[in-house]
Design a protein around this motif. Structure first.
Motif, PDB file in Angstrom:
ATOM      1  N   TRP A  14       0.825  -1.213   0.000  1.00  0.00           N
ATOM      2  CA  TRP A  14       0.000   0.000   0.000  1.00  0.00           C
ATOM      3  C   TRP A  14       0.862   1.267   0.000  1.00  0.00           C
ATOM      4  O   TRP A  14       0.682   2.158  -0.836  1.00  0.00           O
ATOM      5  CB  TRP A  14      -0.919  -0.014   1.215  1.00  0.00           C
ATOM      6  CG  TRP A  14      -1.733   1.241   1.388  1.00  0.00           C
ATOM      7  CD1 TRP A  14      -1.358   2.398   2.028  1.00  0.00           C
ATOM      8  CD2 TRP A  14      -3.039   1.490   0.877  1.00  0.00           C
ATOM      9  NE1 TRP A  14      -2.353   3.337   1.971  1.00  0.00           N
ATOM     10  CE2 TRP A  14      -3.399   2.805   1.270  1.00  0.00           C
ATOM     11  CE3 TRP A  14      -3.953   0.728   0.149  1.00  0.00           C
ATOM     12  CZ2 TRP A  14      -4.629   3.370   0.956  1.00  0.00           C
ATOM     13  CZ3 TRP A  14      -5.185   1.296  -0.166  1.00  0.00           C
ATOM     14  CH2 TRP A  14      -5.501   2.588   0.228  1.00  0.00           C
ATOM     15  N   CYS A  18       1.694   4.350  -2.629  1.00  0.00           N
ATOM     16  CA  CYS A  18       1.382   5.732  -2.259  1.00  0.00           C
ATOM     17  C   CYS A  18       2.587   6.646  -2.459  1.00  0.00           C
ATOM     18  O   CYS A  18       2.423   7.861  -2.653  1.00  0.00           O
ATOM     19  CB  CYS A  18       0.960   5.806  -0.789  1.00  0.00           C
ATOM     20  SG  CYS A  18      -0.686   5.145  -0.444  1.00  0.00           S
ATOM     21  N   SER A  22       4.224   5.203  -6.864  1.00  0.00           N
ATOM     22  CA  SER A  22       2.883   5.735  -7.155  1.00  0.00           C
ATOM     23  C   SER A  22       2.599   5.778  -8.659  1.00  0.00           C
ATOM     24  O   SER A  22       1.437   5.716  -9.081  1.00  0.00           O
ATOM     25  CB  SER A  22       2.719   7.126  -6.546  1.00  0.00           C
ATOM     26  OG  SER A  22       3.666   8.029  -7.066  1.00  0.00           O
ATOM     27  N   VAL A  25       0.510   2.724  -9.893  1.00  0.00           N
ATOM     28  CA  VAL A  25      -0.690   2.348  -9.167  1.00  0.00           C
ATOM     29  C   VAL A  25      -1.925   2.305 -10.066  1.00  0.00           C
ATOM     30  O   VAL A  25      -2.098   3.116 -10.976  1.00  0.00           O
ATOM     31  CB  VAL A  25      -0.943   3.304  -7.977  1.00  0.00           C
ATOM     32  CG1 VAL A  25      -1.355   4.686  -8.462  1.00  0.00           C
ATOM     33  CG2 VAL A  25      -1.987   2.725  -7.024  1.00  0.00           C
ATOM     34  N   ASP A  27      -5.886   2.208  -8.910  1.00  0.00           N
ATOM     35  CA  ASP A  27      -6.652   2.379  -7.675  1.00  0.00           C
ATOM     36  C   ASP A  27      -8.137   2.152  -7.943  1.00  0.00           C
ATOM     37  O   ASP A  27      -8.736   2.822  -8.778  1.00  0.00           O
ATOM     38  CB  ASP A  27      -6.426   3.791  -7.119  1.00  0.00           C
ATOM     39  CG  ASP A  27      -6.907   3.948  -5.685  1.00  0.00           C
ATOM     40  OD1 ASP A  27      -7.944   3.356  -5.343  1.00  0.00           O
ATOM     41  OD2 ASP A  27      -6.250   4.654  -4.905  1.00  0.00           O
ATOM     42  N   LYS A  32      -5.511  -0.649  -3.836  1.00  0.00           N
ATOM     43  CA  LYS A  32      -4.438  -0.279  -4.756  1.00  0.00           C
ATOM     44  C   LYS A  32      -3.722  -1.519  -5.287  1.00  0.00           C
ATOM     45  O   LYS A  32      -3.380  -2.421  -4.528  1.00  0.00           O
ATOM     46  CB  LYS A  32      -3.425   0.633  -4.057  1.00  0.00           C
ATOM     47  CG  LYS A  32      -4.010   1.962  -3.571  1.00  0.00           C
ATOM     48  CD  LYS A  32      -2.930   2.811  -2.902  1.00  0.00           C
ATOM     49  CE  LYS A  32      -3.505   4.083  -2.310  1.00  0.00           C
ATOM     50  NZ  LYS A  32      -4.011   5.008  -3.348  1.00  0.00           N
TER      51      LYS A  32
END
Length: 229
Positions: A14, A18, A22, A25, A27, A32
């Motif tokens: 996770w 983030c 990132s 990702v 989402d 995620k």
């Protein structure tokens, strides 16, 4: 480590998605996932959110994992099936215990992507993608003109980097190659000002090696393996 940094270790996929990773990702309303061409891993905060997300991600990847310390993901069985739960553990470096490096360790460039992929799938099939190479640095040892042992870096945040893909060709085991590569990769992470971590399955004989290098088991980390129904 600060409390905020320790918190990230509870949910490494996770927080990697983030922060450092990132750009990879995907989402689904708070669940995620990595782009499946990079890595078939996902993570969540609330397990009640995972069912719909799994139904969407399975359209992109026939097989994938959710990673969680102690939560059980929700699932709708019309489209997705749980293959197995892999019980693993997380290890975090306390203080590196030095050991001599006698092998020549080579930074692996894009030119070696196919060789890395083939070696990982020979030793630990199931999760590695060719573009997993993009997640971090890779290092290798060559013998007889071929790549026979590697380590890499996988999940990353602002505070930690994971040592991963610690594999050696079966014909070249018991020579200390994995140990030396793990030490080298660990040192590279320390140089970057981050905490080295790693993940492995419970009961893996390699745990003893990692402990001798200064890693300690900190928590469970389970890998829920799904596939398209």
């Amino acid at each position: 480590m600060k409390k905020t940094e320790l918190k990230k270790l509870e949910n490494p996929v996770w927080y990697s998605l983030c922060e450092t990773h990132s750009k990879y990702v995907i989402d689904y309303n708070g669940v995620k996932f990595y782009n499946p061409t990079i890595c078939p891993f996902g993570a969540f905060i609330n397990e009640s959110d995972t069912a719909k997300a799994l139904n969407e991600y399975v359209k992109l990847s026939d097989k994938f994992f959710l990673v969680s310390e102690n939560k059980t993901p929700a699932i709708e069985t019309d489209f997705v099936k749980l293959d197995k739960k892999i019980e693993g553990c997380q290890m975090v470096l306390d203080s590196l215990i030095e050991s001599e490096i006698t092998e020549e360790i080579i930074p692996l460039t894009e030119d070696y992507i196919d060789e890395i992929y083939n070696l990982v799938w020979l030793v630990m099939p199931g999760y590695y993608r060719k573009r997993t190479f993009d997640m971090g640095k890779y290092f290798g040892i060559f013998k007889d003109g071929k790549l026979v042992s590697i380590t890499g870096q996988r999940m990353q945040t602002d505070s930690f980097i994971e040592v991963s893909a610690v594999v050696t060709h079966p014909d070249y085991t018991r020579r200390g190659l994995a140990k030396q590569l793990t030490i080298h990769t660990t040192k590279e992470i320390i140089k970057a000002g981050k905490t080295p971590i790693l993940h492995t399955t419970k009961g893996n004989p390699a745990i003893k090696l990692y402990e001798k290098l200064g890693y300690n088991i900190t928590r469970d980390m389970n890998w829920w393996y799904y596939h398209k129904k």
